[in-house]
Every structure is written in structure tokens, then in C-alpha cells.
Design an enzyme around this catalytic site. Structure first.
Site, PDB file in Angstrom:
ATOM      1  N   ASN A   1       0.856  -1.187   0.000  1.00  0.00           N
ATOM      2  CA  ASN A   1       0.000   0.000   0.000  1.00  0.00           C
ATOM      3  C   ASN A   1       0.893   1.238   0.000  1.00  0.00           C
ATOM      4  O   ASN A   1       1.787   1.365   0.830  1.00  0.00           O
ATOM      5  CB  ASN A   1      -0.881  -0.071   1.256  1.00  0.00           C
ATOM      6  CG  ASN A   1      -1.958   0.989   1.311  1.00  0.00           C
ATOM      7  OD1 ASN A   1      -1.718   2.112   1.750  1.00  0.00           O
ATOM      8  ND2 ASN A   1      -3.158   0.646   0.884  1.00  0.00           N
TER       9      ASN A   1
ATOM     10  N   CYS B   1      -6.891   7.948   2.089  1.00  0.00           N
ATOM     11  CA  CYS B   1      -6.729   8.015   3.540  1.00  0.00           C
ATOM     12  C   CYS B   1      -7.350   9.300   4.067  1.00  0.00           C
ATOM     13  O   CYS B   1      -6.961  10.399   3.670  1.00  0.00           O
ATOM     14  CB  CYS B   1      -5.271   7.971   3.945  1.00  0.00           C
ATOM     15  SG  CYS B   1      -5.107   7.987   5.738  1.00  0.00           S
TER      16      CYS B   1
ATOM     17  N   THR C   1     -10.500  -4.604  10.321  1.00  0.00           N
ATOM     18  CA  THR C   1     -10.824  -4.521  11.746  1.00  0.00           C
ATOM     19  C   THR C   1     -10.989  -5.882  12.430  1.00  0.00           C
ATOM     20  O   THR C   1     -10.624  -6.041  13.599  1.00  0.00           O
ATOM     21  CB  THR C   1     -12.126  -3.697  11.899  1.00  0.00           C
ATOM     22  OG1 THR C   1     -11.928  -2.446  11.222  1.00  0.00           O
ATOM     23  CG2 THR C   1     -12.459  -3.427  13.340  1.00  0.00           C
TER      24      THR C   1
HETATM   25  C1  LIG Z   1      -6.151   1.020  12.212  1.00  0.00           C
HETATM   26  C2  LIG Z   1      -6.383   1.074  10.732  1.00  0.00           C
HETATM   27  C3  LIG Z   1      -5.347   1.481   9.879  1.00  0.00           C
HETATM   28  C4  LIG Z   1      -5.544   1.552   8.507  1.00  0.00           C
HETATM   29  N1  LIG Z   1      -4.507   1.922   7.708  1.00  0.00           N
HETATM   30  C5  LIG Z   1      -4.680   1.928   6.357  1.00  0.00           C
HETATM   31  C6  LIG Z   1      -3.594   2.239   5.489  1.00  0.00           C
HETATM   32  O1  LIG Z   1      -2.471   2.470   5.934  1.00  0.00           O
HETATM   33  N2  LIG Z   1      -3.813   2.254   4.147  1.00  0.00           N
HETATM   34  C7  LIG Z   1      -5.055   1.964   3.613  1.00  0.00           C
HETATM   35  O2  LIG Z   1      -5.195   1.976   2.406  1.00  0.00           O
HETATM   36  N3  LIG Z   1      -6.094   1.652   4.428  1.00  0.00           N
HETATM   37  C8  LIG Z   1      -5.936   1.628   5.770  1.00  0.00           C
HETATM   38  N4  LIG Z   1      -6.992   1.287   6.580  1.00  0.00           N
HETATM   39  C9  LIG Z   1      -8.306   0.955   5.977  1.00  0.00           C
HETATM   40  C10 LIG Z   1      -8.478  -0.545   5.845  1.00  0.00           C
HETATM   41  O3  LIG Z   1      -7.489  -1.113   5.028  1.00  0.00           O
HETATM   42  C11 LIG Z   1      -9.872  -0.892   5.310  1.00  0.00           C
HETATM   43  O4  LIG Z   1     -10.036  -0.257   4.061  1.00  0.00           O
HETATM   44  C12 LIG Z   1     -10.993  -0.408   6.216  1.00  0.00           C
HETATM   45  O5  LIG Z   1     -10.619  -0.563   7.565  1.00  0.00           O
HETATM   46  C13 LIG Z   1     -12.322  -1.130   5.964  1.00  0.00           C
HETATM   47  O6  LIG Z   1     -12.218  -2.529   6.233  1.00  0.00           O
HETATM   48  P1  LIG Z   1     -12.652  -3.203   7.644  1.00  0.00           P
HETATM   49  O7  LIG Z   1     -14.019  -2.717   7.967  1.00  0.00           O
HETATM   50  O8  LIG Z   1     -12.542  -4.689   7.398  1.00  0.00           O
HETATM   51  O9  LIG Z   1     -11.651  -2.750   8.654  1.00  0.00           O
HETATM   52  C14 LIG Z   1      -6.810   1.213   7.967  1.00  0.00           C
HETATM   53  C15 LIG Z   1      -7.846   0.811   8.817  1.00  0.00           C
HETATM   54  C16 LIG Z   1      -7.646   0.732  10.178  1.00  0.00           C
HETATM   55  C17 LIG Z   1      -8.772   0.279  11.058  1.00  0.00           C
END
Ligand SMILES: Cc1cc2nc3c(=O)[nH]c(=O)nc-3n(C[C@H](O)[C@H](O)[C@H](O)COP(=O)(O)O)c2cc1C
Ligand SMILES: Cc1cc2nc3c(=O)[nH]c(=O)nc-3n(C[C@H](O)[C@H](O)[C@H](O)COP(=O)(O)OP(=O)(O)OC[C@H]3O[C@@H](n4cnc5c(N)ncnc54)[C@H](O)[C@@H]3O)c2cc1C
Ligand code: FES
Lengths: 253, 304
Positions: free
Chosen positions: B101, B132, B268
Site C-alpha cells: 500500500n 486516507c 478490523t
Molecule cells: C487502524 C487502521 C489502519 C488503517 N490503515 C490503512 C492504510 O495504511 N492504508 C489503507 O489503504 N487503508 C488503511 N486502513 C483501511 C483498511 O485497510 C480498510 O479499508 C478499512 O478498515 C475497511 O475494512 P474493515 O471494515 O474490514 O476494517 C486502515 C484501517 C484501520 C482500522
């Protein structure tokens, strides 16, 4: 790991002591380490709650928690026999002092429970252990009997309803003025208390260790949610894996 | 009865199964290798990487809300050179494809980071993080304007030697416009959704819980929005989609596949249960077996 609630008791208003048993590497637990407990079993609560290990035996571990929100409320409502989904032991605990060291333990509020296990562990080795615990008032005082068995105990309360009226720094100062000295200081409690303690000892030859708290998501070092700043503010340290215990000269308090 | 085939082909990648830990929720993999061998996974998407190291936002930067969480990590990472030298080589030894990423504040930064990651030869694919919500400059701004997005993707595509995925922001009026812009820029695939901008207030202290005030919402709370967006995007683009947003179970994953995703990412849920990904893989397989589905292609986008 699924652990079973063996005992749950109310120690003070909103403060609960829970003993858990079941398959867990109890023998490897170091004072200052913590566990992450899942809240509920569905999708409503997605983050586990970090809680310190306050005591451990060969078949059980004990935690002490204060109800401050939804997760800790849920925990306080568990019954004997219920199962809790637990991750741990996590983090780096307090390093043991060398044989015959002079030790000071300082705790404030809910920072007191993890120091209980520390006190028990080092009591055997240390030469002298002084313990200073601070609470808001008499009704918040916890574990004072346990600590009085471990060493010389001073309790302070903000309102003077129990022990000495004042804060822990004042109590530490008066101990020192009456001739006590220490080589190792271990502390856990609110950030201002830790900050003041570090400042108090800043030009003295003592090794200080503090246990820090921060909101956590993963608890295992993956999310970078729980960071604190290094002393020179140039780097972050993850409290869940690099801590929660840090030498106080390595972190910015 | 024969075993269902979970393997998927997506933008030139061959994955054992469609389950991929999502960026930012799995570090660089090391922390979860203590729970299970990482080669059980379809691939691993690692934490966002920028040109220079970043310490991220002040704390608290994660908190729980009903059915989800808010994060405002702020792209904390040790910088691309460190990542390429010390993080990716370890993960590359775990026999699992790595999706790197990449984030940036300027077009030049994105291009340079992608160039360095590709030069390492360790990435199976790049995921361009243009979504982001937690950084002031760059990040999401690239993701919300279709023209800027297309231009950025095209510039990155020129230096990218592996399949290029673009991670779309849900914080837009019509996500199909972003999807089409990314496709026009030359993206080989799309990943969606990133987090939705949210906020929580501590009413006793009368202030936001997060130091950054706002943060990205993730977890089960966003799943219906994510499924809808995957469905909408799938109906307008020709390139493959990796879907995510609140996937906690195999059934959740199947929903995304039926909406049109070829693979899924799990964020998550790893925090709630470190074994979430292997369990989801097992549950997808069980669903397929019970339903007599031999390959995921049979159900991909099946709702029409
Ligand atoms: C703590 C945390 C850090 C994240 N960091 C990134 C990141 O560095 N780059 C990115 O593209 N998405 C990041 N995300 C987004 C996740 O990759 C994902 O798109 C989003 O959490 C939705 O999926 P979920 O509901 O399964 O968590 C982050 C999410 C969380 C919760
Ligand atoms: C390493 C460590 C050890 C801890 N040990 C103890 C202990 O032994 N006893 C005890 O009573 N408390 C302890 N805490 C604090 C405890 O984790 C919080 O009080 C608890 O998470 C609050 O959850 P809640 O759902 O009741 O509160 P809410 O405010 O509803 O929680 C919302 C979110 O914020 C997080 N959060 C809120 N306050 C804190 C806090 N102070 N620290 C970390 N996360 C927080 C929660 O985990 C949750 O994700 C410890 C914290 C850490 C980091
Ligand atoms: S809680 Fe995730 S890194 Fe510490």
C-alpha cells in the site's frame, strides 16, 4: 484463549476484581504485562480491552478494573462460570531489580493493580521496598492490605479521608527527607503523576520505570494505534509491544 | 464430494484463496505470524508506505464505536527505504504474495515510492492509497477529484512493474466516477472501500475522543455501504475488484463476492480476533461445500 470466571468481587464503588482460570501460560507472566479481553461475542464490540494482570498463580490470574465505559461495564457484569476470550500475556513488564536493591513502588488509582504482582515478585529479592499509593478518597482505596504485607506502605488520598492528605509526590518527598533512598523506582498511574515523579527524580541516580496506557486496537504491535513518543520526540514506541513498561528516560511523558 | 476450489485469479495474480488482510490492520505481517502461518492467506496487504518516515497523528488515535471503530493513525510508517530493506524481505519469505500500500502527498512522491517498491522485486502488487482520510495533505484529496485521480494513476502506472490496484475512497458523492477515473488512468484493479470519515464525542469531557477530532470508521457498521459501493462499481468497470468493509465472517465475504468482488480484504476483524482471516477462509469453503459451489467464479457478481 477462553478463560473461565472463577470469582468476581466488588472491591470498591465501580471497582471489580475478577479471577480467571483455564488454559493460559501463567508461569510466563511478568509483572506489568496485560491481557486484551474481548467484549461480548458478536460484532457490536470490535476492540478488545487492555487490562493489566494484577496477580497470578499456577492455575489462575486476577485482574482489577474500574467501570468507566461500555466494555468495563460488561466485564463487571460477568458471573462465575462465564467464559472470557483473552489474548495474552502481552507486552513487556517491569524488569526485576538486582538482588538487595532499594526499591520504591508508586501507584495511583487504577495504576495500582499491576504493581501488586510486581511487589510480590520483587519482595523476595529486594532489600527494602517502600510503597506509596495515591487514591482520590477512602472509598477508592484498593489492595492496601495486600501492599502492607509487601513492604513499608504509605497511602495518600486527595481529600485526606484515608492515610495522608496530599499526592504521592509529596509523600515520596517526605519519605526521602526522613532518610529513605532508592535505586529503583517503579510507577504506574495517571500521566501527570508519572511526569511529576520523573521530574522529581530527574537529577538523582535512580533507575525509573513507568507503565503507560493508551487506547489500543490490536494489542500486538500491528496497528500503531497505541504509540507514545520517545524522549527526544523523534520516534514513536508502541505501548503494547515495546511497553507498557518503559525506562522513564526513554519516553516523553 | 470434491473440495471446492477457493483459488482466484485477479489482475494477473494467482491467489490460493480470496482472503487478504487489509492495509494498516496487519502491520507487515510479523505480528500475526505468531497466530498462524501466513501462507494460509490469499495475500497480505501491508501498512501504507510513504517516501519519508511518518510518526502519524497524536493519540488517542483509535477508539471503538458501536459496531466498529474509528482510527486516525495518520499513515505512521518507517518510510519506503526501511520498509523495502527490513520489512518486506521477511514477509517475502513467508510464501505469500505481498500487496504494498503506497501513500503520498504529491504525485512525485507516489511515483517515487512505487518506483522504489517495484525495484525491490518483493511486491506482487501495488495498492495506491488515494483515500486516507487522516492526513491533511495528499491522501484523500487525490481520491475525491476524478481528474486528479486519473492523472495520478497514469503517472504511477508508467513506473509500476506489477499489477496496480487503486484503493477508492467512499467519502465521495458517486464512487463510480472515481472507479472509472482509476480505470481510465490504467489501474489493473480496484480495492474498496477505505474508511468513512467519522467522529465520536466524549460528552463528559466535552471534546472529541480522538486527538485528531475525526477518524476513519471501519468494521461491521460500514458493511452495507461497502457492499453497495462494490456492487455499483462492479456494474461500471471492467477491471477486477477487491472488496472490503466490515467483513467478519465467511458469509460477509460471500456477500462482497456476490456483489461483484473477486477477492476480499479483512481489516478490523483481525483486532477483534487474530484468527479472523483463517476462520473466514474456512467459512467460505464450508459455504461453498454446502451450496455445491465448485469455484468462486460461479457466484461472483451473481446478483446481476
Ligand atoms: C487502524 C487502521 C489502519 C488503517 N490503515 C490503512 C492504510 O495504511 N492504508 C489503507 O489503504 N487503508 C488503511 N486502513 C483501511 C483498511 O485497510 C480498510 O479499508 C478499512 O478498515 C475497511 O475494512 P474493515 O471494515 O474490514 O476494517 C486502515 C484501517 C484501520 C482500522
Ligand atoms: C496496558 C493497559 C493496562 C490497563 N490496565 C487496567 C487495569 O488493570 N484496570 C483498569 O481498570 N483499567 C486498565 N486499563 C484501562 C482500560 O483499558 C480502560 O479503562 C478500558 O479500555 C475502558 O473501556 P470501556 O469500554 O469501559 O470504556 P470506553 O470509554 O467506553 O471505551 C471506548 C474505547 O476507548 C478505549 N479506552 C478508553 N479509556 C482507555 C484507557 N484509559 N486506556 C486504554 N484504552 C481506553 C477502550 O479500550 C475502547 O476501545 C489499562 C489500559 C492499558 C492500555
Ligand atoms: S495496539 Fe496495535 S500497535 Fe499497539
Amino acid at each position: 484463549m477462553l478463560l473461565r470466571v472463577k470469582d468476581i468481587a466488588n472491591l470498591a464503588p465501580d471497582i471489580w476484581q475478577i479471577t480467571l482460570s483455564g488454559d493460559f501460560p501463567y508461569k510466563t507472566v511478568k509483572p506489568g504485562q496485560f491481557i486484551m479481553i474481548r467484549i461480548g461475542s458478536g460484532k457490536e464490540h470490535v476492540l478488545r480491552r487492555p487490562i493489566s494482570i494484577a496477580a497470578v498463580t499456577e492455575q489462575s490470574l486476577t485482574i482489577v478494573l474500574r467501570v468507566v465505559g461500555r466494555g468495563t461495564k460488561w466485564l463487571s457484569e460477568r458471573c462465575i462460570g462465564d467464559l472470557l476470550d483473552v489474548l495474552g500475556p502481552l507486552g513487556r513488564g517491569f524488569p526485576s531489580p538486582p538482588q538487595d536493591a532499594k526499591v520504591l513502588i508508586v501507584g495511583g488509582g487504577l495504576g495500582v493493580p499491576p504493581l501488586w504482582l510486581l511487589g510480590e515478585t520483587i519482595q523476595a529479592e529486594a532489600d527494602e521496598v517502600d510503597v506509596v499509593l495515591g487514591f482520590r478518597s477512602q472509598r477508592d482505596c484498593i489492595l492496601t492490605d495486600e501492599f502492607s504485607r509487601l513492604g513499608h506502605l504509605v497511602v495518600t488520598t486527595d481529600d485526606g479521608s484515608f492515610g495522608i492528605k496530599g499526592n504521592v509526590i509529596e509523600a515520596v518527598d517526605s519519605l526521602r527527607r526522613s532518610g529513605h533512598s532508592w535505586e529503583y523506582v517503579y510507577a504506574c498511574g495517571p500521566l501527570p503523576m508519572l511526569r511529576n515523579l520523573k521530574r522529581y527524580f530527574s537529577n538523582q541516580d535512580v533507575k525509573g520505570y513507568v507503565s503507560l496506557e493508551e487506547h489500543m486496537a490490536c494489542g500486538v504491535g500491528a496497528c500503531h494505534g497505541c504509540v507514545c513518543l520517545s524522549e527526544d520526540r523523534s520516534l514513536t514506541r508502541r505501548i503494547c509491544v515495546n511497553g507498557p513498561v518503559f525506562p522513564w528516560n526513554e519516553v516523553c511523558l | 464430494m470434491s473440495y471446492p476450489d477457493l483459488s482466484v485469479k485477479i489482475a494477473g495474480l494467482h491467489l490460493r484463496n480470496p482472503v487478504i488482510p487489509a492495509s494498516g490492520c496487519f502491520g507487515f505481517g510479523r505480528e500475526y505470524a505468531q497466530f498462524y502461518p501466513l501462507n494460509q492467506l490469499g495475500a497480505v496487504a501491508v501498512k501504507a508506505t510513504t517516501l519519508k518516515p511518518r510518526i502519524g497523528n497524536p493519540t488517542p488515535r483509535v477508539t471503538e464505536v458501536c459496531g466498529g471503530m474509528l482510527n486516525a493513525i495518520g499513515l505512521a510508517n518507517p518510510g519506503v527505504d526501511y520498509v523495502v530493506r527490513y520489512e518486506l524481505p521477511w514477509l517475502a519469505n513467508q510464501d505469500v504474495p505481498i500487496i504494498v500500500n503506497v501513500a503520498g502527498e504529491t504525485k512525485a512522491e507516489y511515483v517515487e515510492v512505487v518506483r522504489r517498491v517495484c525495484a525491490s522485486g518483493l511486491a506482487a502488487a501495488i495498492e495506491l492509497n488515494v483515500s486516507c482520510p487522516n492526513v491533511a495533505a495528499g491522501g484523500m484529496t487525490f481520491g475525491v477529484d476524478p481528474n486528479i485521480l486519473q492523472d495520478l494513476v497514469a503517472a504511477v502506472k508508467e513506473v509500476c512493474t506489477v499489477p496496480l490496484f487503486v484503493k477508492l475512497s467512499p467519502n465521495v458523492t458517486d464512487i463510480r466516477e472515481s472507479a472509472l477515473a482509476a480505470q481510465a488512468g490504467g489501474a489493473d484493479g480496484l480495492t474498496l472501500i477505505n474508511t468513512l470519515l467519522g467522529m465520536q464525542i466524549d460528552i463528559y469531557r466535552r471534546r472529541p475522543v480522538l486527538a485528531n477530532k475525526t477518524g476513519g470508521l471501519s468494521g461491521p457498521a460500514i458493511k452495507p455501504i461497502a457492499v453497495r459501493m462494490v456492487y455499483e462499481v462492479a456494474s461500471v468497470v471492467d477491471i477486477p475488484i477487491i472488496g472490503m468493509g466490515g467483513i467478519f465472517t465467511g458469509e460477509d465475504a460471500v456477500e462482497f463476492i456476490m456483489a461483484g468482488a473477486s477477492a476480499v480484504m479483512v481489516g478490523t476483524a483481525n483486532f477483534t480476533n487474530p484468527l479472523a482471516c483463517p476462520q473466514i477462509i474456512g467459512e467460505i469453503e464450508e459455504f461453498m461445500r454446502k451450496q455445491g459451489i465448485r469455484s468462486l467464479v460461479e457466484i461472483r457478481g451473481c446478483i446481476g
